[in-house]
Enzyme design. Structure first.
Site, mmCIF file in Angstrom:
data_model
loop_
_atom_site.group_PDB
_atom_site.id
_atom_site.type_symbol
_atom_site.label_atom_id
_atom_site.label_comp_id
_atom_site.label_asym_id
_atom_site.label_seq_id
_atom_site.Cartn_x
_atom_site.Cartn_y
_atom_site.Cartn_z
ATOM 1 N N HIS A 162 -32.576 47.356 -9.479
ATOM 2 C CA HIS A 162 -31.973 47.877 -8.260
ATOM 3 C C HIS A 162 -30.444 47.924 -8.441
ATOM 4 O O HIS A 162 -29.893 47.171 -9.251
ATOM 5 C CB HIS A 162 -32.237 46.937 -7.076
ATOM 6 C CG HIS A 162 -33.634 46.975 -6.553
ATOM 7 N ND1 HIS A 162 -34.406 45.845 -6.425
ATOM 8 C CD2 HIS A 162 -34.395 47.990 -6.089
ATOM 9 C CE1 HIS A 162 -35.590 46.169 -5.915
ATOM 10 N NE2 HIS A 162 -35.605 47.471 -5.703
ATOM 11 N N CYS B 139 -32.201 39.903 -1.791
ATOM 12 C CA CYS B 139 -33.462 40.517 -1.347
ATOM 13 C C CYS B 139 -34.297 39.595 -0.480
ATOM 14 O O CYS B 139 -35.221 40.038 0.186
ATOM 15 C CB CYS B 139 -34.262 41.048 -2.524
ATOM 16 S SG CYS B 139 -34.475 39.907 -3.845
HETATM 17 C C1 CIR Z 1 -40.144 43.604 -7.125
HETATM 18 O O1 CIR Z 1 -40.204 43.877 -8.347
HETATM 19 O O2 CIR Z 1 -40.198 44.468 -6.263
HETATM 20 C C2 CIR Z 1 -40.015 42.154 -6.730
HETATM 21 N N1 CIR Z 1 -40.757 41.336 -7.640
HETATM 22 C C3 CIR Z 1 -38.571 41.733 -6.702
HETATM 23 C C4 CIR Z 1 -37.783 42.493 -5.683
HETATM 24 C C5 CIR Z 1 -36.362 42.149 -5.699
HETATM 25 N N2 CIR Z 1 -35.676 42.863 -4.684
HETATM 26 C C6 CIR Z 1 -34.364 43.042 -4.691
HETATM 27 O O3 CIR Z 1 -33.701 42.665 -5.634
HETATM 28 N N3 CIR Z 1 -33.842 43.706 -3.672
#
Ligand code: CIR
Length: 255
Positions: free
Chosen positions: A162, A249
């Site tokens: 991201h 997140c």
């Molecule tokens: C994913 O791969 O979607 C989750 N395991 C981690 C999401 C992390 N989100 C973020 O950094 N905004």
């Protein structure tokens, strides 16, 4: 902008099966819960009132609430995650968002967009074009936000999960930059603090009401932020790091 409230979601046991590219092994669930509790206490200690949502076993990654909505005082946008296993998380958070925000819009197919790709600095949005957020998603986002007076700049990504995996603001004129964004001309107008390679994970930090929260265990960036005069707090994130989760997140912060 003063942050008064934040939404977090209790992790379910299924979190250990969250999406991951990290090769760091499976998270230890009890330890992950301890780290989540600590994270919540740190936000509260910065003056944030928490709205805690119930865990969702059907959605292993649902504690990463930031990816499901983007909110500002003028508009809330429900996203459409690019990871198919995460799409259903939006329906789950939608009633809370509709209850809290007067105007709610949505990203529609074939657009995809995840909140981790959206960084707001002042009145300017930066949106990562990533494996999770596509051109159609950024176009829809841009139209909605420009309509309420925000600037929107697209940041093409090659490697980062991201946008906010590699850039975050520690105040309105200073960003931490890591990975492929270290040399990005897009953030040249800001003072830039470059995160050393071995501390890349610490680029995902949060400034909450003038305290910068960073993950524990990254001495270089911690020391440099303090030398620059930032007040910092640290939180253990090892179990979330195993499933590619960063500090930002785990919460959806607002005013
Ligand atoms: C994913 O791969 O979607 C989750 N395991 C981690 C999401 C992390 N989100 C973020 O950094 N905004």
């Amino acid at each position: 902008m003063k942050c008064k409230r934040a939404i977090v979601r209790q992790p379910g046991r299924s979190v250990i099966n969250g999406l991951s590219t990290s090769n760091l092994g499976l998270p230890d669930f009890p330890l992950l819960l301890q780290q989540h509790n600590h994270y919540r206490r740190i936000l509260e200690s910065c003056g944030v009132e928490l709205i805690v949502l119930d865990s969702l076993e059907a959605f292993p990654d649902s504690c990463f609430v930031e990816d499901t909505a983007v909110v500002n005082p003028d508009l809330a946008i429900l996203t459409r995650p690019g990871a198919s296993t995460r799409e259903g998380e939006v329906k789950e958070i939608a009633p809370t968002i509709r209850h809290l925000f007067p105007r709610v819009e949505q990203i529609f197919a074939p657009g995809t967009l995840e909140g981790g790709d959206v960084l707001l600095i002042g009145n300017s949005y930066y949106v990562g074009l990533s494996d999770r957020t596509n051109r159609e998603g950024t176009n829809q986002f841009r139209a909605l936000e420009e309509d309420v007076g925000y600037g929107v700049e697209i940041v093409p990504l090659k490697e980062l999960l991201h946008l906010k995996t590699g850039v975050n603001a520690v105040d309105d004129h200073t960003v931490l930059v890591a990975g492929e964004l270290r040399s990005s001309p897009i953030f040249e107008t800001y003072d830039r603090i470059e995160v050393p390679l071995e501390e890349d994970y610490a680029a995902n930090c949060l400034n909450i009401n003038n305290t910068v929260i960073i993950p524990a265990g990254f001495p270089n960036i911690s020391q440099r932020l303090q030398e620059y005069g930032y007040r910092i707090k640290t939180v253990e994130m090892s179990e979330f790091q195993k499933i590619d989760g960063g500090l930002s997140c785990l919460s959806l912060r607002f005013f």
